[in-house]
Enzyme design. Structure first.
Site, PDB file in Angstrom:
ATOM      1  N   GLY A   1       8.230 -61.567 -26.027  1.00 11.59           N
ATOM      2  CA  GLY A   1       8.846 -61.140 -24.762  1.00 11.59           C
ATOM      3  C   GLY A   1       8.871 -62.334 -23.834  1.00 11.59           C
ATOM      4  O   GLY A   1       9.154 -63.448 -24.273  1.00 11.59           O
ATOM      5  N   ASN A   2       8.567 -62.116 -22.545  1.00  5.16           N
ATOM      6  CA  ASN A   2       8.357 -63.280 -21.682  1.00  5.16           C
ATOM      7  C   ASN A   2       7.090 -63.995 -22.132  1.00  5.16           C
ATOM      8  O   ASN A   2       7.057 -65.207 -22.230  1.00  5.16           O
ATOM      9  CB  ASN A   2       8.246 -62.845 -20.222  1.00  5.16           C
ATOM     10  CG  ASN A   2       9.613 -62.527 -19.658  1.00  5.16           C
ATOM     11  OD1 ASN A   2      10.545 -63.311 -19.813  1.00  5.16           O
ATOM     12  ND2 ASN A   2       9.746 -61.378 -19.025  1.00  5.16           N
TER      13      ASN A   2
ATOM     14  N   HIS B   1       5.093 -60.419 -31.256  1.00  2.08           N
ATOM     15  CA  HIS B   1       5.476 -59.861 -29.957  1.00  2.08           C
ATOM     16  C   HIS B   1       6.121 -60.996 -29.172  1.00  2.08           C
ATOM     17  O   HIS B   1       5.438 -61.912 -28.703  1.00  2.08           O
ATOM     18  CB  HIS B   1       4.240 -59.311 -29.227  1.00  2.08           C
ATOM     19  CG  HIS B   1       4.562 -58.736 -27.876  1.00  2.08           C
ATOM     20  ND1 HIS B   1       4.592 -57.381 -27.617  1.00  2.08           N
ATOM     21  CD2 HIS B   1       4.895 -59.340 -26.709  1.00  2.08           C
ATOM     22  CE1 HIS B   1       4.930 -57.174 -26.358  1.00  2.08           C
ATOM     23  NE2 HIS B   1       5.123 -58.362 -25.782  1.00  2.08           N
TER      24      HIS B   1
ATOM     25  N   ARG C   1      -3.108 -49.889 -18.174  1.00  2.88           N
ATOM     26  CA  ARG C   1      -3.154 -51.074 -19.041  1.00  2.88           C
ATOM     27  C   ARG C   1      -4.023 -52.107 -18.331  1.00  2.88           C
ATOM     28  O   ARG C   1      -3.698 -52.541 -17.228  1.00  2.88           O
ATOM     29  CB  ARG C   1      -1.746 -51.621 -19.230  1.00  2.88           C
ATOM     30  CG  ARG C   1      -1.736 -52.865 -20.057  1.00  2.88           C
ATOM     31  CD  ARG C   1      -0.353 -53.432 -20.134  1.00  2.88           C
ATOM     32  NE  ARG C   1      -0.350 -54.602 -20.959  1.00  2.88           N
ATOM     33  CZ  ARG C   1       0.748 -55.279 -21.248  1.00  2.88           C
ATOM     34  NH1 ARG C   1       1.908 -54.871 -20.799  1.00  2.88           N
ATOM     35  NH2 ARG C   1       0.677 -56.334 -22.001  1.00  2.88           N
TER      36      ARG C   1
ATOM     37  N   GLU D   1       4.348 -49.575 -25.646  1.00  7.65           N
ATOM     38  CA  GLU D   1       2.983 -49.743 -25.135  1.00  7.65           C
ATOM     39  C   GLU D   1       2.558 -48.562 -24.262  1.00  7.65           C
ATOM     40  O   GLU D   1       1.415 -48.107 -24.332  1.00  7.65           O
ATOM     41  CB  GLU D   1       2.894 -51.056 -24.335  1.00  7.65           C
ATOM     42  CG  GLU D   1       2.974 -52.268 -25.247  1.00  7.65           C
ATOM     43  CD  GLU D   1       3.381 -53.527 -24.517  1.00  7.65           C
ATOM     44  OE1 GLU D   1       4.535 -53.577 -24.023  1.00  7.65           O
ATOM     45  OE2 GLU D   1       2.584 -54.461 -24.438  1.00  7.65           O
TER      46      GLU D   1
ATOM     47  N   LYS E   1       4.594 -51.039 -12.960  1.00  6.96           N
ATOM     48  CA  LYS E   1       5.450 -50.109 -13.703  1.00  6.96           C
ATOM     49  C   LYS E   1       4.649 -48.857 -14.017  1.00  6.96           C
ATOM     50  O   LYS E   1       3.442 -48.937 -14.270  1.00  6.96           O
ATOM     51  CB  LYS E   1       5.924 -50.747 -15.008  1.00  6.96           C
ATOM     52  CG  LYS E   1       6.899 -51.882 -14.784  1.00  6.96           C
ATOM     53  CD  LYS E   1       7.400 -52.421 -16.110  1.00  6.96           C
ATOM     54  CE  LYS E   1       8.270 -53.635 -15.880  1.00  6.96           C
ATOM     55  NZ  LYS E   1       8.375 -54.497 -17.044  1.00  6.96           N
TER      56      LYS E   1
ATOM     57  N   GLY F   1      12.165 -60.395 -29.744  1.00  4.88           N
ATOM     58  CA  GLY F   1      12.003 -59.931 -31.129  1.00  4.88           C
ATOM     59  C   GLY F   1      12.923 -58.776 -31.469  1.00  4.88           C
ATOM     60  O   GLY F   1      13.451 -58.680 -32.575  1.00  4.88           O
TER      61      GLY F   1
ATOM     62  N   ASN G   1       0.961 -49.605 -15.195  1.00  6.27           N
ATOM     63  CA  ASN G   1       0.796 -51.002 -15.586  1.00  6.27           C
ATOM     64  C   ASN G   1       0.902 -51.813 -14.296  1.00  6.27           C
ATOM     65  O   ASN G   1       1.995 -52.128 -13.831  1.00  6.27           O
ATOM     66  CB  ASN G   1       1.900 -51.365 -16.581  1.00  6.27           C
ATOM     67  CG  ASN G   1       1.739 -52.761 -17.135  1.00  6.27           C
ATOM     68  OD1 ASN G   1       0.925 -53.537 -16.646  1.00  6.27           O
ATOM     69  ND2 ASN G   1       2.526 -53.072 -18.149  1.00  6.27           N
TER      70      ASN G   1
ATOM     71  N   HIS H   1      -1.892 -58.722 -25.778  1.00  8.84           N
ATOM     72  CA  HIS H   1      -0.803 -57.890 -26.325  1.00  8.84           C
ATOM     73  C   HIS H   1      -1.333 -56.934 -27.397  1.00  8.84           C
ATOM     74  O   HIS H   1      -0.577 -56.475 -28.259  1.00  8.84           O
ATOM     75  CB  HIS H   1       0.312 -58.751 -26.983  1.00  8.84           C
ATOM     76  CG  HIS H   1       1.134 -59.542 -26.024  1.00  8.84           C
ATOM     77  ND1 HIS H   1       1.667 -60.768 -26.354  1.00  8.84           N
ATOM     78  CD2 HIS H   1       1.546 -59.272 -24.762  1.00  8.84           C
ATOM     79  CE1 HIS H   1       2.362 -61.236 -25.327  1.00  8.84           C
ATOM     80  NE2 HIS H   1       2.303 -60.346 -24.346  1.00  8.84           N
TER      81      HIS H   1
ATOM     82  N   LEU I   1      15.702 -66.211 -22.512  1.00 12.09           N
ATOM     83  CA  LEU I   1      16.317 -66.779 -23.716  1.00 12.09           C
ATOM     84  C   LEU I   1      17.839 -66.621 -23.723  1.00 12.09           C
ATOM     85  O   LEU I   1      18.565 -67.508 -24.178  1.00 12.09           O
ATOM     86  CB  LEU I   1      15.710 -66.124 -24.961  1.00 12.09           C
ATOM     87  CG  LEU I   1      16.265 -66.608 -26.287  1.00 12.09           C
ATOM     88  CD1 LEU I   1      15.885 -68.059 -26.559  1.00 12.09           C
ATOM     89  CD2 LEU I   1      15.782 -65.730 -27.436  1.00 12.09           C
ATOM     90  N   ARG I   2      18.327 -65.485 -23.185  1.00 16.19           N
ATOM     91  CA  ARG I   2      19.783 -65.263 -23.187  1.00 16.19           C
ATOM     92  C   ARG I   2      20.509 -66.380 -22.458  1.00 16.19           C
ATOM     93  O   ARG I   2      21.540 -66.880 -22.911  1.00 16.19           O
ATOM     94  CB  ARG I   2      20.129 -63.925 -22.517  1.00 16.19           C
ATOM     95  CG  ARG I   2      19.780 -62.750 -23.381  1.00 16.19           C
ATOM     96  CD  ARG I   2      19.764 -61.485 -22.587  1.00 16.19           C
ATOM     97  NE  ARG I   2      18.622 -61.453 -21.664  1.00 16.19           N
ATOM     98  CZ  ARG I   2      18.175 -60.372 -21.068  1.00 16.19           C
ATOM     99  NH1 ARG I   2      18.770 -59.220 -21.246  1.00 16.19           N
ATOM    100  NH2 ARG I   2      17.132 -60.405 -20.286  1.00 16.19           N
TER     101      ARG I   2
ATOM    102  N   ARG J   1       5.713 -70.219 -20.119  1.00 15.72           N
ATOM    103  CA  ARG J   1       4.373 -70.726 -20.442  1.00 15.72           C
ATOM    104  C   ARG J   1       4.469 -71.721 -21.596  1.00 15.72           C
ATOM    105  O   ARG J   1       5.248 -71.511 -22.536  1.00 15.72           O
ATOM    106  CB  ARG J   1       3.447 -69.586 -20.873  1.00 15.72           C
ATOM    107  CG  ARG J   1       2.867 -68.835 -19.708  1.00 15.72           C
ATOM    108  CD  ARG J   1       2.031 -67.656 -20.192  1.00 15.72           C
ATOM    109  NE  ARG J   1       2.633 -66.404 -19.772  1.00 15.72           N
ATOM    110  CZ  ARG J   1       2.299 -65.210 -20.255  1.00 15.72           C
ATOM    111  NH1 ARG J   1       1.376 -65.102 -21.177  1.00 15.72           N
ATOM    112  NH2 ARG J   1       2.893 -64.132 -19.805  1.00 15.72           N
TER     113      ARG J   1
END
Ligand code: ADP
Length: 402
Positions: A215-216, A213, A97, A386, A14, A335, A7, A185, A289-290, A246
């Site tokens: 995530g970021n 989905h 990907r 994924e 990654k 999620g 990816n 996604h 978010l944390r 975003r």
């Protein structure tokens, strides 16, 4: 069959290695080896992190050249304490990907020169992603020669969107030039749809699902009979839900106003909407978010309220497109991990007979149904896989000699 998955992003890359055996297991196996290259930590250098054989190693490479760094990364597969294969020639296929497959790619394909040309051409639609994806393919060519490579597109799953869901109501000539809603996604949404059917012991061809989905980047898909019929991201991954940094959808008039009154250039606007908005922009705290949850400022609370407001209203839109819903699926970092986001989102759908079991929701569920027995809509938390989905597509393509 040893399958390497890559990816390749613009600031990080990654990768992981799977060993697939016949018959393919239904559950995602753990990869033998995982690697990450980070080009943001030190200027002009790469930080390489490897996880394999129960060990974690970190190296700094004195180069920020993807081909050189990828070669170094691949060495750790067959050397040192992270060695998992004897020789790199054991890798039978490499799956990539690819973010944008445009109108032509409706499924995964074996990579040849024409596929590479198309990925390069589609960089005009995905300038932040496709060039990096292509560099990843070329880096593998340089290190592994003519090993078969497979492109798995994040847009492909949404190629079934009906015209009414994929068109923008702007002059039609732009649609003919490729300006349409593509959705992203897709690898994750498709994986989650299949997994949801397994967990529910239902036929995917007879299910109405909303997959979230979160995530970021965040997007939803409305999936009917296994096909994506609506989604929240569009021409780019900027449309739809509020995300980490975003904006998601805003009135295009705001963009015009910022250009006219704020003298914003295109580059500044791109940065403002992609990197300085969303949870970060509203809270002023973080895109994570944390950290926003842990901050008790009014702006942080407002950021979470806005995130949930938008998530609820887009889930409502997906349910309307589906004309019903059997299950809502939560996946990706937010999620899968935030019980608070799941429960506050689901509160809006009590009128549908949807009820979550709060104990199950709090208990870090993985691949579980967290709705009460009496709930009229199932609510699943699914760990997205994924890379495993990409590896499976590679297997199918190589086995069927496509
Ligand atoms: P990406 O889209 O980059 O793949 P992830 O799917 O890993 O990202 O999601 C990353 C986000 O998940 C983080 O920014 C963070 O906001 C969120 N997240 C992870 N764990 C938690 C948690 N326990 N509670 C709330 N949010 C979390």
């Amino acid at each position: 069959m040893k399958v390497l998955v890559l990816n390749a992003g613009s600031s990080s890359q990654k990768s992981c290695l799977y060993d697939l055996t016949e018959p393919l297991s239904i559950d995602a196996p753990s990869p033998l080896w995982e690697a990450q290259i980070d080009w943001t930590a030190q200027a002009g250098k790469a930080v390489l992190r490897i996880k394999a054989n129960g060990k974690k190693i970190e190296q700094t490479i004195e180069s920020n050249d993807r081909a050189i760094d990828t070669q170094q990364m691949l060495k750790t597969l067959s050397e040192g304490e992270t060695k998992v294969i004897q020789h790199k020639s054991e890798i039978e296929v490499v799956g990539h990907r690819i973010v944008h497959g445009g109108q032509q790619y409706r499924q995964s394909v074996r990579i040849d020169q024409s596929v590479k040309d198309a990925i390069a051409d589609l960089a005009r639609f995905a300038p932040l992603h496709n060039p990096a994806n292509l560099q990843g393919i070329e880096a593998i060519e340089q290190s592994l020669g003519d090993v078969p490579q497979v492109a798995v597109f994040d847009t492909a799953f949404h190629s079934t969107l009906p015209a009414a869901a994929s068109l923008y109501p702007i002059p039609y000539e732009w649609y003919e030039k490729g300006v349409q809603r593509y959705g992203f996604h897709g690898i994750s949404h498709q994986y989650c749809a299949n997994r949801a059917a397994q967990l529910l012991k239902r036929d995917l061809n007879n299910l109405k699902l909303v997959t979230c989905h979160l995530g970021n980047g965040c997007s939803l898909a409305a999936i009917q009979n296994g096909q994506s019929i609506d989604t929240t991201m569009g021409f780019t991954p900027l449309e739809g839900l509020m995300m980490g940094s975003r904006s998601g959808s805003i009135d295009p008039g705001v963009v015009l106003y910022l250009m006219r009154e704020g003298n914003c250039s295109i580059d500044e606007l791109e940065k403002l909407l992609n990197k300085q908005s969303g949870l970060l922009g509203v809270s002023g705290v973080s895109s994570d978010l944390r950290q926003v949850i842990n901050s008790d400022t009014e702006q942080a609370k407002l950021a979470i309220d806005t995130y949930i407001h938008r998530l609820r209203s887009y889930i409502g839109a997906m349910i309307a497109s589906l004309q019903g819903v059997d299950a809502i699926v939560f996946t990706a970092g937010v999620g899968e991990n935030s019980a608070m986001i799941r429960s506050r989102t689901c509160e809006a759908f009590h009128w549908l007979g949807l009820k979550i079991d709060h104990a199950k929701n709090q208990a870090s569920p993985v691949d579980q149904d967290i709705a009460t027995t009496a709930s009229k809509v199932r609510v699943l938390v699914i760990h997205t896989e994924e890379d495993w989905a990409i590896a499976q597509d590679c297997w199918k393509i190589i086995r069927s000699n496509l």
